[in-house]
Scaffold this active site. Structure first.
Site: not given
Length: 294
Positions: A237, A271
Site C-alpha cells: 500500500k 492480508r
C-alpha cells in the site's frame, strides 16, 4: 514493549473463529490471508487474474505456501475506484469462489464485499467469512445478513466510499481513540444482530494518509483492549511505497518490514499479495518471541 505485545496477545481466549461445518479457524497463532483480486483495475498489477486457470494456479500456490485463508473480491476499493453494480460484482466473484471451493474443499475462503446480497450468495456456495471494508456503512442489511448466516465477519474501519475516502482523512480528535469508539459501537450492533465471531481491521490506507497509517501501526496494541483478533492489511500500500519513493510493484521489502511491526504489535492475521514471504515473516517472529511454538 513490542515483545510483550506479541506474547500477551498470543493465547487470548477469543482468538478462535467458528466457520461452516463446525470447522474452527485458529488465530491463537498469527496466520496469513492471501489476496485473490478479481477486478481488472487492482492497484497492484501483479495481482490481476487473467482466467479461471490462472485463479486456481494462484490459489493452489498460496495454499501450498501456507495461507490459512483465501480472500476473493470483485469490487475494487483502491482510492477513486469505479463504482460497479451488484450484478457485475457477483459475475466476477461468485463463479471464482465456486471454482476455488470445488478445487480446494478444505480451504477457508473469504468474500471481500460490502454488499449483503453478494455476501449471502457467496456463503451459499461455501464461503466461510465475510470481509466488509465498509463496516456495514454501505449496506444497512449487512449486519443482519451476517448474523443470519452465522459466519465470521471482518469489521473494518473506513470513512466514506472507495470513491471519496481519500478526502475523508481529517479527524477532529485522536485517531486511535476514534477507531476504538467506532469498533465498540459497531460491535454492539453486530452482537445484537447475532454475529458472534469478529475480526477487527483498522483499515490501513482507507480514509487515512500514510502518516496516519504509520501512527496506527505504531499504536496497534491499543486495539488489543477490545479482546478480538486484529487483521493488518498493509501489503504494497501507499504507506509502504510512498515514503520510500517506490511503486506497489517494488514494495515487497517494505511490506515485509511493516508486516513484522504489525505482528510484534499483536496482529493475528496478515492480508497479503505475497503469501510465502508473509508466512516466513510470521514463522521468524514466532521463533524469536514465542519459542515454544517451534
Amino acid at each position: 514493549m513490542l515483545q510483550t505485545a506479541a506474547k500477551d496477545t498470543c493465547f487470548s481466549p477469543r482468538q478462535t473463529l467458528r466457520c461452516r461445518d463446525g470447522r474452527v479457524l485458529d488465530l491463537r497463532r498469527a496466520q496469513v490471508m492471501g489476496i485473490l483480486n478479481l477486478t481488472p483495475d487492482s492497484f497492484y498489477a501483479g495481482n490481476r487474474i487473467a482466467s479461471t486457470d490462472d485463479l486456481l494456479r494462484r490459489a493452489e500456490a498460496m495454499l501450498q505456501a501456507g495461507a490459512a485463508i483465501l480472500d476473493l473480491g470483485g469490487y475494487s476499493t483502491r482510492p477513486g475506484a469505479e463504482d460497479i453494480s451488484a450484478e457485475e460484482e457477483k459475475a466476477r466473484v461468485l463463479p471464482a469462489l465456486e471454482a476455488v471451493r470445488g478445487a480446494f474443499p478444505e480451504a477457508f475462503l473469504s468474500v471481500d464485499t460490502f454488499r449483503a446480497s453478494v455476501a449471502a450468495e457467496a456463503i451459499a456456495i461455501g464461503t466461510d467469512i465475510i470481509n466488509d471494508v465498509s463496516g456495514g456503512t454501505l449496506d444497512a442489511d449487512m449486519f443482519a445478513t451476517a448474523g443470519r448466516l452465522g459466519v465470521p465477519y471482518v469489521l473494518m474501519h473506513m470513512r466514506g466510499t472507495p470513491q471519496n475516502m481519500a478526502q475523508q482523512t481529517h479527524y477532529e480528535g485522536d485517531l486511535v481513540t476514534e477507531l476504538v469508539r467506532y469498533f465498540r459501537d459497531k460491535l454492539a450492533a453486530l452482537y445484537a444482530s447475532g454475529v458472534t465471531d469478529v475480526i477487527l481491521d483498522p483499515g490501513f490506507g482507507f480514509a487515512k494518509t500514510p502518516v496516519q497509517s504509520h501512527e496506527l501501526l505504531r499504536r496497534l496494541p491499543e486495539l488489543a483492549l477490545l479482546g478480538l483478533p486484529v487483521l493488518a492489511g498493509l501489503s504494497r500500500k501507499s504507506l509502504v511505497y510512498k515514503p520510500l519513493g517506490l511503486t506497489p510493484e517494488t514494495a515487497l521489502t517494505g511490506t515485509i518490514a511493516v508486516n513484522t511491526i504489525a505482528l510484534l504489535n499483536g496482529a493475528r492475521l496478515l492480508r497479503v499479495h505475497d503469501v510465502a514471504e508473509a508466512v516466513h515473516t510470521v514463522r521468524l517472529v514466532q521463533q524469536t518471541f514465542i519459542p515454544s511454538s517451534s
